[in-house]
Write a protein that holds these residues in place. Structure first.
Motif, PDB file in Angstrom:
ATOM      1  N   LYS A  39      78.218  58.703  55.311  1.00  0.00           N
ATOM      2  CA  LYS A  39      77.246  58.480  56.364  1.00  0.00           C
ATOM      3  C   LYS A  39      76.074  57.672  55.833  1.00  0.00           C
ATOM      4  O   LYS A  39      75.685  57.799  54.671  1.00  0.00           O
ATOM      5  N   VAL A  44      73.675  61.695  62.576  1.00  0.00           N
ATOM      6  CA  VAL A  44      74.894  61.598  63.385  1.00  0.00           C
ATOM      7  C   VAL A  44      75.028  62.896  64.164  1.00  0.00           C
ATOM      8  O   VAL A  44      75.115  63.978  63.572  1.00  0.00           O
ATOM      9  N   ILE A 108      81.398  55.171  62.480  1.00  0.00           N
ATOM     10  CA  ILE A 108      80.214  56.011  62.279  1.00  0.00           C
ATOM     11  C   ILE A 108      79.493  55.614  60.992  1.00  0.00           C
ATOM     12  O   ILE A 108      78.270  55.504  60.950  1.00  0.00           O
ATOM     13  N   SER A 112      75.686  54.256  61.301  1.00  0.00           N
ATOM     14  CA  SER A 112      74.612  55.140  60.838  1.00  0.00           C
ATOM     15  C   SER A 112      73.748  54.521  59.740  1.00  0.00           C
ATOM     16  O   SER A 112      72.784  55.129  59.299  1.00  0.00           O
ATOM     17  N   VAL A 117      73.301  57.889  65.482  1.00  0.00           N
ATOM     18  CA  VAL A 117      74.618  57.764  66.103  1.00  0.00           C
ATOM     19  C   VAL A 117      74.893  59.004  66.959  1.00  0.00           C
ATOM     20  O   VAL A 117      74.791  60.141  66.480  1.00  0.00           O
ATOM     21  N   ILE A 119      77.844  60.785  69.343  1.00  0.00           N
ATOM     22  CA  ILE A 119      79.304  60.718  69.492  1.00  0.00           C
ATOM     23  C   ILE A 119      79.777  61.651  70.599  1.00  0.00           C
ATOM     24  O   ILE A 119      79.424  62.834  70.624  1.00  0.00           O
TER      25      ILE A 119
END
Length: 238
Positions: A39, A44, A108, A112, A117, A119
């Motif tokens: 990440k 996220v 992702i 990121s 982000v 989802i």
């Protein structure tokens, strides 16, 4: 986990290429994904829940509020084949959705690095529906809490926060009827089989590392958005 998905899709592409040529394309995309995605510096956040719990509305609102990137599972590069795999035997269908999570992880990882982000569904959905499908009977028949089936895969990029949107069954059915969309096979099963729905919901609640933070999505969009933003602020560095 990823190796098992690749193996199953390899078998599918070799033995069923004439019947499911799209399996080869999914496998190619999966093999192109770097292993152990990491990440970036931005948070996220995943939104989970049954259909008609408000995921589309809330994820869009959070995206706009935080100037975030909004991603969905399965990702667009394979979602065009979703209906094809939905008609396949359960193991192949689940391999498709699991592969989608690993392909999504690449998106992702990149997104990121430049923005938060958001989802719409990720691994927990794949796992919860798989468990609920494989186990017959009542909630008590599910694997016990803390069983390894509820663990996040070690080789899959992990989110900072997972929010599980819930509404009571009657409200969810009312929302579905208002949408007037054709039901998926799983949605029809959720509506017709309360035990299946209960198994899915309980499977979500038993997920760990990360666990789901449950959010009542029954109030107005504004109230739910306020609650969600408070949780993101509490659990993520923005």
């Amino acid at each position: 986990m990823a190796d098992g998905i690749i193996l199953l899709l390899c078998e599918t592409s070799v033995h069923c290429a004439a019947r499911i040529p799209e399996a080869r394309a999914v496998l190619d995309l999966l093999e192109d994904c770097p292993e152990h995605q990491k990440k970036g510096g931005f948070p996220v956040v995943v939104f989970e829940g049954l259909d008609a719990t408000g995921k589309t509305t809330i994820t869009q609102a959070v995206k706009d509020t935080l100037n975030a990137v909004l991603l969905r599972s399965p990702p667009p590069c394979i979602s065009q084949w979703r209906t094809i795999f939905d008609d396949q035997p359960t193991p192949i269908k689940r391999a498709f959705y699991a592969a989608g999570n690993y392909i999504l992880a690449s998106e992702i990882a990149e997104a990121s690095t430049r923005a938060p982000v958001i989802i719409d569904r990720y691994w927990h959905s794949t796992a919860a529906y798989t468990i609920a499908t494989e186990v017959n009977g009542k909630v008590q028949d599910l694997p016990p809490a803390h069983d390894e089936v509820y663990q996040w895969p070690e080789d899959l990029l992990k989110p900072d926060l997972v929010l599980l949107l819930t509404v009571d069954p009657e409200e969810r059915v009312r929302r579905l009827q208002c949408r007037g969309l054709e039901k998926t096979k799983e949605e029809a099963e959720l509506e017709a089989n309360s035990l299946f729905r209960q198994r899915v919901e309980e499977s979500y609640r038993r997920m760990v590392n990360p666990a789901c933070q449950e959010v009542d999505a029954s109030p107005s969009k504004e109230e739910v958005l306020k609650t969600v933003l408070q949780l993101i602020k509490k659990h993520c560095a923005l």
